[in-house]
Design a protein around this motif. Structure first.
Motif, PDB file in Angstrom:
ATOM      1  N   ASN A   1      55.412  16.003 -62.398  1.00  0.00           N
ATOM      2  CA  ASN A   1      54.781  14.610 -61.823  1.00  0.00           C
ATOM      3  C   ASN A   1      53.370  14.518 -62.593  1.00  0.00           C
ATOM      4  OD1 ASN A   1      54.721  12.648 -60.339  1.00  0.00           O
ATOM      5  ND2 ASN A   1      53.921  13.318 -58.372  1.00  0.00           N
ATOM      6  N   GLY A   2      53.050  14.359 -63.699  1.00  0.00           N
ATOM      7  CA  GLY A   2      52.050  14.148 -64.638  1.00  0.00           C
ATOM      8  C   GLY A   2      51.069  14.977 -64.897  1.00  0.00           C
ATOM      9  N   LEU A   3      51.182  16.440 -64.079  1.00  0.00           N
ATOM     10  CA  LEU A   3      50.285  17.693 -64.103  1.00  0.00           C
ATOM     11  C   LEU A   3      49.910  17.905 -65.466  1.00  0.00           C
ATOM     12  CD1 LEU A   3      50.607  19.117 -60.378  1.00  0.00           C
ATOM     13  CD2 LEU A   3      48.774  17.557 -61.046  1.00  0.00           C
ATOM     14  N   VAL A   4      50.978  17.991 -66.196  1.00  0.00           N
ATOM     15  CA  VAL A   4      50.993  18.622 -67.393  1.00  0.00           C
ATOM     16  C   VAL A   4      51.741  17.409 -68.556  1.00  0.00           C
ATOM     17  CG1 VAL A   4      51.035  20.892 -67.233  1.00  0.00           C
ATOM     18  CG2 VAL A   4      52.809  19.972 -67.159  1.00  0.00           C
ATOM     19  N   THR A   5      51.450  18.199 -69.004  1.00  0.00           N
ATOM     20  CA  THR A   5      51.722  17.168 -70.406  1.00  0.00           C
ATOM     21  C   THR A   5      53.139  17.730 -71.412  1.00  0.00           C
ATOM     22  OG1 THR A   5      49.730  15.811 -69.950  1.00  0.00           O
ATOM     23  CG2 THR A   5      51.707  15.149 -72.101  1.00  0.00           C
ATOM     24  N   LYS A   6      53.806  17.249 -72.541  1.00  0.00           N
ATOM     25  CA  LYS A   6      54.314  17.824 -73.244  1.00  0.00           C
ATOM     26  C   LYS A   6      53.776  18.278 -74.587  1.00  0.00           C
ATOM     27  CE  LYS A   6      59.001  17.354 -75.698  1.00  0.00           C
ATOM     28  NZ  LYS A   6      59.600  16.925 -76.775  1.00  0.00           N
ATOM     29  N   GLY A   7      53.800  19.493 -74.882  1.00  0.00           N
ATOM     30  CA  GLY A   7      52.441  20.383 -76.218  1.00  0.00           C
ATOM     31  C   GLY A   7      51.334  21.207 -75.494  1.00  0.00           C
ATOM     32  N   ASP A   8      51.621  20.714 -73.356  1.00  0.00           N
ATOM     33  CA  ASP A   8      50.588  21.657 -73.526  1.00  0.00           C
ATOM     34  C   ASP A   8      50.760  23.464 -73.066  1.00  0.00           C
ATOM     35  OD1 ASP A   8      48.590  19.608 -72.205  1.00  0.00           O
ATOM     36  OD2 ASP A   8      49.077  19.635 -70.144  1.00  0.00           O
ATOM     37  N   ALA A   9      49.273  23.948 -73.120  1.00  0.00           N
ATOM     38  CA  ALA A   9      49.554  25.026 -72.965  1.00  0.00           C
ATOM     39  C   ALA A   9      49.595  25.982 -72.030  1.00  0.00           C
ATOM     40  CB  ALA A   9      49.196  26.718 -74.573  1.00  0.00           C
ATOM     41  N   LEU A  10      50.197  26.674 -71.278  1.00  0.00           N
ATOM     42  CA  LEU A  10      49.275  27.548 -69.954  1.00  0.00           C
ATOM     43  C   LEU A  10      49.803  28.828 -70.121  1.00  0.00           C
ATOM     44  CD1 LEU A  10      51.759  25.257 -67.251  1.00  0.00           C
ATOM     45  CD2 LEU A  10      49.581  24.379 -68.316  1.00  0.00           C
ATOM     46  N   VAL A  11      48.615  29.058 -69.063  1.00  0.00           N
ATOM     47  CA  VAL A  11      48.144  31.101 -68.737  1.00  0.00           C
ATOM     48  C   VAL A  11      48.909  30.853 -67.865  1.00  0.00           C
ATOM     49  CG1 VAL A  11      46.519  32.311 -68.713  1.00  0.00           C
ATOM     50  CG2 VAL A  11      46.594  31.107 -70.508  1.00  0.00           C
ATOM     51  N   ILE A  12      49.984  31.633 -67.645  1.00  0.00           N
ATOM     52  CA  ILE A  12      50.703  31.499 -65.476  1.00  0.00           C
ATOM     53  C   ILE A  12      50.064  33.049 -65.257  1.00  0.00           C
ATOM     54  CG2 ILE A  12      52.284  29.754 -66.726  1.00  0.00           C
ATOM     55  CD1 ILE A  12      54.168  32.728 -66.140  1.00  0.00           C
ATOM     56  N   ASP A  13      49.899  33.552 -64.262  1.00  0.00           N
ATOM     57  CA  ASP A  13      49.837  34.833 -64.349  1.00  0.00           C
ATOM     58  C   ASP A  13      50.772  35.291 -63.664  1.00  0.00           C
ATOM     59  OD1 ASP A  13      49.369  37.205 -62.432  1.00  0.00           O
ATOM     60  OD2 ASP A  13      47.257  35.931 -60.934  1.00  0.00           O
ATOM     61  N   THR A  14      51.677  36.563 -64.059  1.00  0.00           N
ATOM     62  CA  THR A  14      53.100  36.829 -63.934  1.00  0.00           C
ATOM     63  C   THR A  14      53.097  37.762 -62.610  1.00  0.00           C
ATOM     64  OG1 THR A  14      52.982  38.203 -65.130  1.00  0.00           O
ATOM     65  CG2 THR A  14      53.774  36.509 -66.082  1.00  0.00           C
ATOM     66  N   ASP A  15      51.366  37.857 -61.808  1.00  0.00           N
ATOM     67  CA  ASP A  15      51.673  38.628 -60.348  1.00  0.00           C
ATOM     68  C   ASP A  15      51.410  37.629 -58.870  1.00  0.00           C
ATOM     69  OD1 ASP A  15      51.679  41.064 -61.082  1.00  0.00           O
ATOM     70  OD2 ASP A  15      49.757  40.677 -61.897  1.00  0.00           O
ATOM     71  N   ASP A  16      51.727  36.490 -59.123  1.00  0.00           N
ATOM     72  CA  ASP A  16      51.638  35.294 -58.507  1.00  0.00           C
ATOM     73  C   ASP A  16      52.899  34.370 -58.625  1.00  0.00           C
ATOM     74  OD1 ASP A  16      50.530  34.110 -56.776  1.00  0.00           O
ATOM     75  OD2 ASP A  16      48.738  32.925 -57.539  1.00  0.00           O
ATOM     76  N   LYS A  17      53.569  35.228 -57.549  1.00  0.00           N
ATOM     77  CA  LYS A  17      55.630  35.201 -57.673  1.00  0.00           C
ATOM     78  C   LYS A  17      55.086  34.627 -56.362  1.00  0.00           C
ATOM     79  CE  LYS A  17      57.161  37.702 -61.515  1.00  0.00           C
ATOM     80  NZ  LYS A  17      57.704  38.121 -61.581  1.00  0.00           N
ATOM     81  N   GLN A  18      54.745  34.495 -54.680  1.00  0.00           N
ATOM     82  CA  GLN A  18      54.226  33.651 -54.157  1.00  0.00           C
ATOM     83  C   GLN A  18      53.838  32.976 -53.526  1.00  0.00           C
ATOM     84  OE1 GLN A  18      56.426  35.702 -51.500  1.00  0.00           O
ATOM     85  NE2 GLN A  18      56.166  36.649 -53.287  1.00  0.00           N
ATOM     86  N   PRO A  19      54.581  31.349 -53.076  1.00  0.00           N
ATOM     87  CA  PRO A  19      54.299  30.466 -53.653  1.00  0.00           C
ATOM     88  C   PRO A  19      53.167  30.344 -51.807  1.00  0.00           C
ATOM     89  CG  PRO A  19      55.795  30.464 -52.886  1.00  0.00           C
ATOM     90  CD  PRO A  19      56.258  31.527 -53.149  1.00  0.00           C
ATOM     91  N   ASN A  20      52.338  30.800 -51.404  1.00  0.00           N
ATOM     92  CA  ASN A  20      51.045  30.882 -50.925  1.00  0.00           C
ATOM     93  C   ASN A  20      50.177  30.202 -50.274  1.00  0.00           C
ATOM     94  OD1 ASN A  20      49.809  32.951 -52.453  1.00  0.00           O
ATOM     95  ND2 ASN A  20      50.660  34.489 -50.956  1.00  0.00           N
ATOM     96  N   ARG A  21      49.914  29.789 -51.712  1.00  0.00           N
ATOM     97  CA  ARG A  21      48.755  28.350 -51.904  1.00  0.00           C
ATOM     98  C   ARG A  21      49.406  27.716 -52.694  1.00  0.00           C
ATOM     99  NH1 ARG A  21      45.152  32.388 -55.242  1.00  0.00           N
ATOM    100  NH2 ARG A  21      46.650  33.949 -54.585  1.00  0.00           N
TER     101      ARG A  21
END
Length: 198
Positions: free
Chosen positions: A121-141
């Motif tokens: 929904n427009g939060l990221v754009t094609k070509g963006d690089a995202l650093v993701i935390d692979t420890d954070d797998k519970q969508p509690n926030r």
């Protein structure tokens, strides 16, 4: 210092004449490259580097040789090729910088991922690089999460509900948001930092 020939030659303790003999060029030719009277090409850097116990990149970019790479290895790196080469990461981020940009990360199980489609929904754009935390797998926030949907990583904004369910926000404003059980989601990790190309 425009290239690293002199630095590594002196570090190894050999003369210009000796290095030139090993490489198979005249002392004058090597001297012109060392003094940057003749531009050091990638081809010559590859030829000279093995005799100086360094990488061609360190010869071409001597500022890399001044960096203590050991402190970067505790964060993460993107490596070239299949074999890990911790002495020469292709990309490393300083720990202090990362801690400021990604606060509250107890473990550095972080991963770069590219956005290859217009999603979330427009939060990221094609070509963006995202650093993701692979420890954070519970969508509690609330946050932007990488989800494995039928074997393809897709980005969705997730919001936890008081009922224990999770609202999955649609990519497009035309579609309705979906409410699901968190166990129905295959979360890869939560996005913590977005890097956009200039």
């Amino acid at each position: 210092m425009s290239n690293g020939i002199r630095h590594f030659r002196e570090k190894k303790g050999i003369s210009k004449a000796e290095l030139a003999r090993r490489v198979g060029v005249t002392r004058q030719h090597l001297g012109r490259m060392e003094e940057d009277e003749r531009k050091l090409s990638a081809k010559w850097a590859e030829k000279i580097a093995p005799y100086l116990d360094c990488t061609p990149q360190e010869l071409l970019f001597p500022e890399l040789a001044q960096i203590d790479l050991a402190k970067f290895n505790s964060v993460f790196e993107i490596l070239k090729g299949n074999e890990p080469r911790p002495e020469s990461p292709a990309l490393a981020i300083d720990t202090n910088f990362l801690e400021r940009m990604v606060p509250d990360v107890s473990a550095h199980n972080l991963r770069f991922m590219m956005v290859d489609a217009y999603q979330a929904n427009g939060l990221v754009t094609k070509g963006d690089a995202l650093v993701i935390d692979t420890d954070d797998k519970q969508p509690n926030r609330p946050g932007l999460y990488a989800l494995d949907i039928a074997g393809v990583v897709q980005w969705r904004y997730l919001s936890p509900m008081t009922s224990g369910t999770v609202q999955v926000h649609s990519d497009t404003s035309a579609a309705n948001n979906e409410t699901v059980n968190p166990t129905d989601l295959k979360v890869v990790g939560r996005a913590r930092l977005r890097i956009s190309t200039l």
